[in-house]
Design a protein around this motif. Structure first.
Motif, PDB file in Angstrom:
ATOM      1  N   SER A 102       0.830  -1.212   0.000  1.00 16.37           N
ATOM      2  CA  SER A 102       0.000   0.000   0.000  1.00 16.37           C
ATOM      3  C   SER A 102       0.862   1.259   0.000  1.00 16.37           C
ATOM      4  CB  SER A 102      -0.940   0.011   1.217  1.00 16.37           C
ATOM      5  OG  SER A 102      -1.886  -1.018   1.125  1.00 16.37           O
ATOM      6  N   THR A 103       1.890   1.250  -0.792  1.00 10.78           N
ATOM      7  CA  THR A 103       2.850   2.348  -0.787  1.00 10.78           C
ATOM      8  C   THR A 103       3.186   2.750  -2.218  1.00 10.78           C
ATOM      9  OG1 THR A 103       3.791   1.573   1.296  1.00 10.78           O
ATOM     10  CG2 THR A 103       5.120   3.104   0.011  1.00 10.78           C
ATOM     11  N   VAL A 104       3.279   4.052  -2.389  1.00 12.06           N
ATOM     12  CA  VAL A 104       3.713   4.635  -3.654  1.00 12.06           C
ATOM     13  C   VAL A 104       5.048   5.323  -3.413  1.00 12.06           C
ATOM     14  CG1 VAL A 104       3.147   6.301  -5.453  1.00 12.06           C
ATOM     15  CG2 VAL A 104       1.333   4.962  -4.398  1.00 12.06           C
ATOM     16  N   TYR A 105       5.919   5.265  -4.390  1.00  4.79           N
ATOM     17  CA  TYR A 105       7.273   5.802  -4.244  1.00  4.79           C
ATOM     18  C   TYR A 105       7.558   6.842  -5.322  1.00  4.79           C
ATOM     19  CZ  TYR A 105       7.761   1.528  -1.493  1.00  4.79           C
ATOM     20  OH  TYR A 105       7.588   0.523  -0.567  1.00  4.79           O
ATOM     21  N   LEU A 106       8.483   7.718  -4.984  1.00  2.00           N
ATOM     22  CA  LEU A 106       9.046   8.633  -5.970  1.00  2.00           C
ATOM     23  C   LEU A 106      10.558   8.578  -5.819  1.00  2.00           C
ATOM     24  CD1 LEU A 106       8.345  10.735  -8.180  1.00  2.00           C
ATOM     25  CD2 LEU A 106       8.622  12.492  -6.413  1.00  2.00           C
ATOM     26  N   GLN A 107      11.202   7.924  -6.760  1.00  2.00           N
ATOM     27  CA  GLN A 107      12.666   7.866  -6.774  1.00  2.00           C
ATOM     28  C   GLN A 107      13.173   9.102  -7.497  1.00  2.00           C
ATOM     29  OE1 GLN A 107      14.881   5.537  -5.412  1.00  2.00           O
ATOM     30  NE2 GLN A 107      16.422   7.062  -6.030  1.00  2.00           N
ATOM     31  N   MET A 108      13.991   9.871  -6.817  1.00  2.00           N
ATOM     32  CA  MET A 108      14.491  11.129  -7.367  1.00  2.00           C
ATOM     33  C   MET A 108      16.001  11.049  -7.470  1.00  2.00           C
ATOM     34  SD  MET A 108      12.086  13.847  -5.305  1.00  2.00           S
ATOM     35  CE  MET A 108      12.925  13.569  -3.740  1.00  2.00           C
ATOM     36  N   ASN A 109      16.495  11.099  -8.688  1.00  6.98           N
ATOM     37  CA  ASN A 109      17.930  11.072  -8.956  1.00  6.98           C
ATOM     38  C   ASN A 109      18.363  12.379  -9.598  1.00  6.98           C
ATOM     39  OD1 ASN A 109      17.971   8.350  -8.087  1.00  6.98           O
ATOM     40  ND2 ASN A 109      17.520   7.629 -10.149  1.00  6.98           N
ATOM     41  N   GLY A 110      19.642  12.656  -9.543  1.00  8.63           N
ATOM     42  CA  GLY A 110      20.152  13.873 -10.166  1.00  8.63           C
ATOM     43  C   GLY A 110      19.485  15.125  -9.648  1.00  8.63           C
ATOM     44  N   LEU A 111      19.324  15.197  -8.343  1.00  5.72           N
ATOM     45  CA  LEU A 111      18.587  16.316  -7.760  1.00  5.72           C
ATOM     46  C   LEU A 111      19.310  17.637  -7.969  1.00  5.72           C
ATOM     47  CD1 LEU A 111      17.299  14.501  -4.592  1.00  5.72           C
ATOM     48  CD2 LEU A 111      15.863  15.696  -6.247  1.00  5.72           C
ATOM     49  N   LYS A 112      18.498  18.668  -8.147  1.00 10.83           N
ATOM     50  CA  LYS A 112      18.997  20.013  -8.393  1.00 10.83           C
ATOM     51  C   LYS A 112      18.407  20.958  -7.337  1.00 10.83           C
ATOM     52  CE  LYS A 112      18.634  19.126 -13.384  1.00 10.83           C
ATOM     53  NZ  LYS A 112      18.030  19.606 -14.652  1.00 10.83           N
ATOM     54  N   PRO A 113      19.049  22.110  -7.111  1.00 14.10           N
ATOM     55  CA  PRO A 113      18.480  23.064  -6.151  1.00 14.10           C
ATOM     56  C   PRO A 113      17.040  23.445  -6.482  1.00 14.10           C
ATOM     57  CG  PRO A 113      20.740  23.643  -6.618  1.00 14.10           C
ATOM     58  CD  PRO A 113      20.401  22.520  -7.552  1.00 14.10           C
ATOM     59  N   GLY A 114      16.705  23.474  -7.755  1.00 13.13           N
ATOM     60  CA  GLY A 114      15.344  23.795  -8.177  1.00 13.13           C
ATOM     61  C   GLY A 114      14.313  22.768  -7.780  1.00 13.13           C
ATOM     62  N   ASP A 115      14.757  21.599  -7.333  1.00 12.36           N
ATOM     63  CA  ASP A 115      13.827  20.577  -6.855  1.00 12.36           C
ATOM     64  C   ASP A 115      13.454  20.789  -5.387  1.00 12.36           C
ATOM     65  OD1 ASP A 115      15.780  18.270  -8.753  1.00 12.36           O
ATOM     66  OD2 ASP A 115      13.820  19.085  -9.316  1.00 12.36           O
ATOM     67  N   THR A 116      14.082  21.749  -4.748  1.00  8.61           N
ATOM     68  CA  THR A 116      13.759  22.030  -3.349  1.00  8.61           C
ATOM     69  C   THR A 116      12.295  22.428  -3.219  1.00  8.61           C
ATOM     70  OG1 THR A 116      16.011  22.682  -2.786  1.00  8.61           O
ATOM     71  CG2 THR A 116      14.244  23.550  -1.398  1.00  8.61           C
ATOM     72  N   ALA A 117      11.569  21.702  -2.383  1.00  6.98           N
ATOM     73  CA  ALA A 117      10.126  21.919  -2.259  1.00  6.98           C
ATOM     74  C   ALA A 117       9.574  21.008  -1.177  1.00  6.98           C
ATOM     75  CB  ALA A 117       9.418  21.618  -3.579  1.00  6.98           C
ATOM     76  N   VAL A 118       8.323  21.252  -0.836  1.00  5.81           N
ATOM     77  CA  VAL A 118       7.570  20.277  -0.056  1.00  5.81           C
ATOM     78  C   VAL A 118       6.847  19.368  -1.052  1.00  5.81           C
ATOM     79  CG1 VAL A 118       5.758  19.900   1.656  1.00  5.81           C
ATOM     80  CG2 VAL A 118       7.257  21.895   1.852  1.00  5.81           C
ATOM     81  N   TYR A 119       7.043  18.081  -0.877  1.00  2.81           N
ATOM     82  CA  TYR A 119       6.464  17.098  -1.789  1.00  2.81           C
ATOM     83  C   TYR A 119       5.253  16.439  -1.126  1.00  2.81           C
ATOM     84  CZ  TYR A 119      10.325  17.585  -5.028  1.00  2.81           C
ATOM     85  OH  TYR A 119      11.220  18.087  -5.939  1.00  2.81           O
ATOM     86  N   TYR A 120       4.184  16.333  -1.891  1.00  2.00           N
ATOM     87  CA  TYR A 120       2.936  15.759  -1.405  1.00  2.00           C
ATOM     88  C   TYR A 120       2.512  14.601  -2.297  1.00  2.00           C
ATOM     89  CZ  TYR A 120       2.402  20.355   0.864  1.00  2.00           C
ATOM     90  OH  TYR A 120       2.582  21.498   1.606  1.00  2.00           O
ATOM     91  N   CYS A 121       1.962  13.577  -1.704  1.00  2.00           N
ATOM     92  CA  CYS A 121       1.278  12.587  -2.526  1.00  2.00           C
ATOM     93  C   CYS A 121      -0.213  12.841  -2.430  1.00  2.00           C
ATOM     94  CB  CYS A 121       1.631  11.155  -2.140  1.00  2.00           C
ATOM     95  SG  CYS A 121       1.077  10.625  -0.522  1.00  2.00           S
ATOM     96  N   ALA A 122      -0.908  12.435  -3.474  1.00  2.00           N
ATOM     97  CA  ALA A 122      -2.341  12.661  -3.567  1.00  2.00           C
ATOM     98  C   ALA A 122      -3.003  11.429  -4.161  1.00  2.00           C
ATOM     99  CB  ALA A 122      -2.631  13.881  -4.433  1.00  2.00           C
ATOM    100  N   ALA A 123      -4.254  11.227  -3.778  1.00  2.00           N
ATOM    101  CA  ALA A 123      -5.012  10.061  -4.231  1.00  2.00           C
ATOM    102  C   ALA A 123      -6.351  10.487  -4.792  1.00  2.00           C
ATOM    103  CB  ALA A 123      -5.222   9.090  -3.069  1.00  2.00           C
ATOM    104  N   ALA A 124      -6.791   9.759  -5.788  1.00  4.32           N
ATOM    105  CA  ALA A 124      -8.101  10.011  -6.392  1.00  4.32           C
ATOM    106  C   ALA A 124      -8.733   8.686  -6.772  1.00  4.32           C
ATOM    107  CB  ALA A 124      -7.962  10.890  -7.627  1.00  4.32           C
ATOM    108  N   LEU A 125     -10.036   8.645  -6.725  1.00  3.09           N
ATOM    109  CA  LEU A 125     -10.745   7.522  -7.322  1.00  3.09           C
ATOM    110  C   LEU A 125     -10.738   7.729  -8.835  1.00  3.09           C
ATOM    111  CD1 LEU A 125     -13.791   7.324  -4.888  1.00  3.09           C
ATOM    112  CD2 LEU A 125     -11.763   5.870  -4.923  1.00  3.09           C
ATOM    113  N   ARG A 126     -10.814   6.650  -9.578  1.00  4.93           N
ATOM    114  CA  ARG A 126     -10.799   6.775 -11.043  1.00  4.93           C
ATOM    115  C   ARG A 126     -11.941   7.658 -11.502  1.00  4.93           C
ATOM    116  NH1 ARG A 126      -8.414   1.888 -10.154  1.00  4.93           N
ATOM    117  NH2 ARG A 126      -6.468   1.609 -11.278  1.00  4.93           N
ATOM    118  N   GLY A 127     -11.606   8.610 -12.334  1.00  6.23           N
ATOM    119  CA  GLY A 127     -12.606   9.534 -12.866  1.00  6.23           C
ATOM    120  C   GLY A 127     -12.876  10.735 -11.995  1.00  6.23           C
ATOM    121  N   ALA A 128     -12.241  10.788 -10.842  1.00  2.00           N
ATOM    122  CA  ALA A 128     -12.475  11.898  -9.916  1.00  2.00           C
ATOM    123  C   ALA A 128     -11.207  12.727  -9.764  1.00  2.00           C
ATOM    124  CB  ALA A 128     -12.909  11.355  -8.560  1.00  2.00           C
TER     125      ALA A 128
END
Length: 118
Positions: free
Chosen positions: A77-103
Motif C-alpha cells: 500500500s505504498t507509492v514511491y518517488l525515486q528522485m535522482n540527479g537532484l537540483k536546487p530547483g527541486d527544493t520543495a515540499v512534496y505531497y502525494c495525492a489520491a483520487a478515485l478513477r474519474g475523480a
C-alpha cells in the motif's frame, strides 16, 4: 477517506538521490489513482508525476522527466518517488495525492520537505 503519509524527505547535495514513500490506508491502493505534487517556496503546487486514469502509464513534469521515477507496491500500500540527479530547483515540499478513477485528487498527505543544496 484515504489517509496518506509521506516520508523520505531530507537534505541532499546537488546530484544526489532520495526516495520518497507514501503509505496509504483506508482504501485499497489498487482502487486509487496516485500522484506526486510539489510546492516550491512562493510558487503554486505543481504536478511532478501522476498515473493516468487506467493506471498503465505515468506522466512526468518536463522538469523531472528522466530523473524521477514513480512506482507503486500495492501489497505494501505504498507509492514511491525515486528522485535522482537532484537540483536546487527541486527544493520543495512534496505531497502525494489520491483520487478515485474519474475523480479529482481528494486526499492529500501532510508533505515532506526536500532540500537540495548547491
Amino acid at each position: 477517506q484515504v489517509q496518506l503519509v509521506e516520508s523520505g524527505g531530507g537534505l541532499v547535495q546537488t546530484g544526489g538521490s532520495l526516495r520518497l514513500s507514501c503509505a496509504a490506508s483506508g482504501r485499497s491502493l489498487s482502487t486509487l489513482v496516485m500522484a506526486w505534487f510539489r510546492q516550491r517556496l512562493g510558487k503554486d503546487r505543481e504536478l511532478v508525476a501522476g498515473e493516468n486514469q487506467i493506471g498503465d502509464s505515468i506522466d512526468y513534469a518536463a522538469s523531472v522527466k528522466g530523473r524521477f521515477t514513480m512506482y507503486r507496491d500495492n501489497a505494501k500500500s505504498t507509492v514511491y518517488l525515486q528522485m535522482n540527479g537532484l537540483k536546487p530547483g527541486d527544493t520543495a515540499v512534496y505531497y502525494c495525492a489520491a483520487a478515485l478513477r474519474g475523480a479529482s485528487y481528494n486526499d492529500w498527505g501532510q508533505g515532506t520537505q526536500v532540500t537540495v543544496s548547491s
